[in-house]
Design a protein around this motif. Structure first.
Motif, PDB file in Angstrom:
ATOM      1  N   ASP A  33     -11.810  14.075   9.530  1.00  0.00           N
ATOM      2  CA  ASP A  33     -12.630  13.554  10.626  1.00  0.00           C
ATOM      3  C   ASP A  33     -13.932  14.351  10.692  1.00  0.00           C
ATOM      4  O   ASP A  33     -14.045  15.445  10.131  1.00  0.00           O
ATOM      5  N   PRO A  34     -14.949  13.820  11.360  1.00  0.00           N
ATOM      6  CA  PRO A  34     -16.245  14.506  11.414  1.00  0.00           C
ATOM      7  C   PRO A  34     -16.173  15.916  11.970  1.00  0.00           C
ATOM      8  O   PRO A  34     -16.920  16.804  11.524  1.00  0.00           O
ATOM      9  N   ALA A  35     -15.278  16.161  12.913  1.00  0.00           N
ATOM     10  CA  ALA A  35     -15.183  17.502  13.503  1.00  0.00           C
ATOM     11  C   ALA A  35     -14.731  18.527  12.472  1.00  0.00           C
ATOM     12  O   ALA A  35     -15.220  19.666  12.453  1.00  0.00           O
ATOM     13  N   ALA A  39     -16.807  21.711  11.164  1.00  0.00           N
ATOM     14  CA  ALA A  39     -16.241  23.040  11.349  1.00  0.00           C
ATOM     15  C   ALA A  39     -16.336  23.872  10.076  1.00  0.00           C
ATOM     16  O   ALA A  39     -16.598  25.082  10.131  1.00  0.00           O
ATOM     17  N   VAL A  40     -16.100  23.247   8.920  1.00  0.00           N
ATOM     18  CA  VAL A  40     -16.184  23.970   7.649  1.00  0.00           C
ATOM     19  C   VAL A  40     -17.612  24.453   7.415  1.00  0.00           C
ATOM     20  O   VAL A  40     -17.850  25.614   7.061  1.00  0.00           O
ATOM     21  N   VAL A  41     -18.581  23.574   7.628  1.00  0.00           N
ATOM     22  CA  VAL A  41     -19.983  23.947   7.433  1.00  0.00           C
ATOM     23  C   VAL A  41     -20.397  25.033   8.424  1.00  0.00           C
ATOM     24  O   VAL A  41     -21.055  26.015   8.062  1.00  0.00           O
ATOM     25  N   TYR A 115     -12.719  18.631  -1.574  1.00  0.00           N
ATOM     26  CA  TYR A 115     -13.911  18.037  -0.957  1.00  0.00           C
ATOM     27  C   TYR A 115     -13.498  17.227   0.261  1.00  0.00           C
ATOM     28  O   TYR A 115     -12.772  16.239   0.151  1.00  0.00           O
ATOM     29  N   LEU A 116     -13.969  17.656   1.427  1.00  0.00           N
ATOM     30  CA  LEU A 116     -13.643  16.987   2.678  1.00  0.00           C
ATOM     31  C   LEU A 116     -14.646  15.869   2.922  1.00  0.00           C
ATOM     32  O   LEU A 116     -15.849  16.107   3.031  1.00  0.00           O
ATOM     33  N   PRO A 123     -22.455  13.659   2.449  1.00  0.00           N
ATOM     34  CA  PRO A 123     -21.826  14.177   1.224  1.00  0.00           C
ATOM     35  C   PRO A 123     -20.574  14.977   1.568  1.00  0.00           C
ATOM     36  O   PRO A 123     -20.556  15.716   2.560  1.00  0.00           O
ATOM     37  N   PRO A 124     -19.512  14.865   0.782  1.00  0.00           N
ATOM     38  CA  PRO A 124     -18.304  15.653   1.028  1.00  0.00           C
ATOM     39  C   PRO A 124     -18.614  17.148   0.965  1.00  0.00           C
ATOM     40  O   PRO A 124     -19.447  17.587   0.171  1.00  0.00           O
TER      41      PRO A 124
END
Length: 216
Positions: A33-35, A39-41, A115-116, A123-124
């Protein structure tokens, strides 16, 4: 995806190739999901931390697997990285917190670039996961390979579950979910055959050459 994150991933693969000579590199694309994507970034941009690591521990034809409450299936014991922590340190801590034992890292097993991919069309974003091969060095015993571990994740230890014994005669917590320091319950098992639910397909190939570990 930030340029710094892409550079980190490229440097990670290069560093492991320089240290170990060969890298089994696997790329996987998973929906999120977008969240989770954000969060990773944000974690990398704020703390320089991304991904996680675990350890494939094999003994006498069986592999040690853990079942975490929020995971999609059985996986090797491991953890997500913390600020200032190397992937090796992360993997050792993951085993310590999950199985209550110290592990000796023997070699690199696999580097996964997960790749999320969220539904926004961005982009993933890569979240590296590093799997090492290792053996139990010292510490508390872990479940015996000959005993059936529960597939049901509880909310804490089950005092009514009888344990087995290790080859040295020490009791084990067979079939009894333990609790990680963050409160996440887990189940542990030595698996001679792959369980039906695995967190990722490559685990179905384990145990590979299998009698190089030592079970406490």
């Amino acid at each position: 995806m930030s340029i710094e994150l892409r550079r980190h991933v490229n440097a990670l693969v290069s560093d492991f190739a320089a240290e170990y000579g060969e890298v089994d590199l696997v790329r996987r694309r998973v929906e999120c999901d977008p969240a989770e994507h954000d969060a990773v970034v944000a974690s990398f941009d704020s703390f320089g931390v991304v991904g996680g690591a675990g350890v494939w521990i094999v003994w006498d034809g069986a592999v040690l697997l853990a079942r975490y409450e929020r995971a999609d299936g059985w996986i090797e014991p491991g953890a997500g990285r913390r600020p200032g922590e190397s992937y090796t340190e992360c993997a050792k801590r993951g085993v310590r917190e999950t199985a209550g034992t110290e592990v000796a890292i023997e070699r690199l097993a696999q580097v996964q670039l997960v790749y999320l991919d969220d539904p926004t069309g961005r982009p993933p974003v890569p979240s590296p996961y590093v799997a090492f091969r290792g053996s139990i060095a010292s510490g508390a015993p872990v479940p015996d390979a000959d005993a059936a571990a529960t597939d049901t994740i509880g909310s804490g230890p089950n005092p009514g579950t009888d344990g087995g014994q290790t080859p040295g005669g020490e009791p084990t917590a067979v079939g009894r979910p333990s609790v990680a320091p963050d409160g996440t319950p887990v189940a542990l098992r030595w698996a001679e055959e792959p369980p039906e639910e695995l967190a990722y397909d490559q685990l179905s190939e384990l145990p590979l050459d299998g009698r190089d570990g030592q079970r406490m």
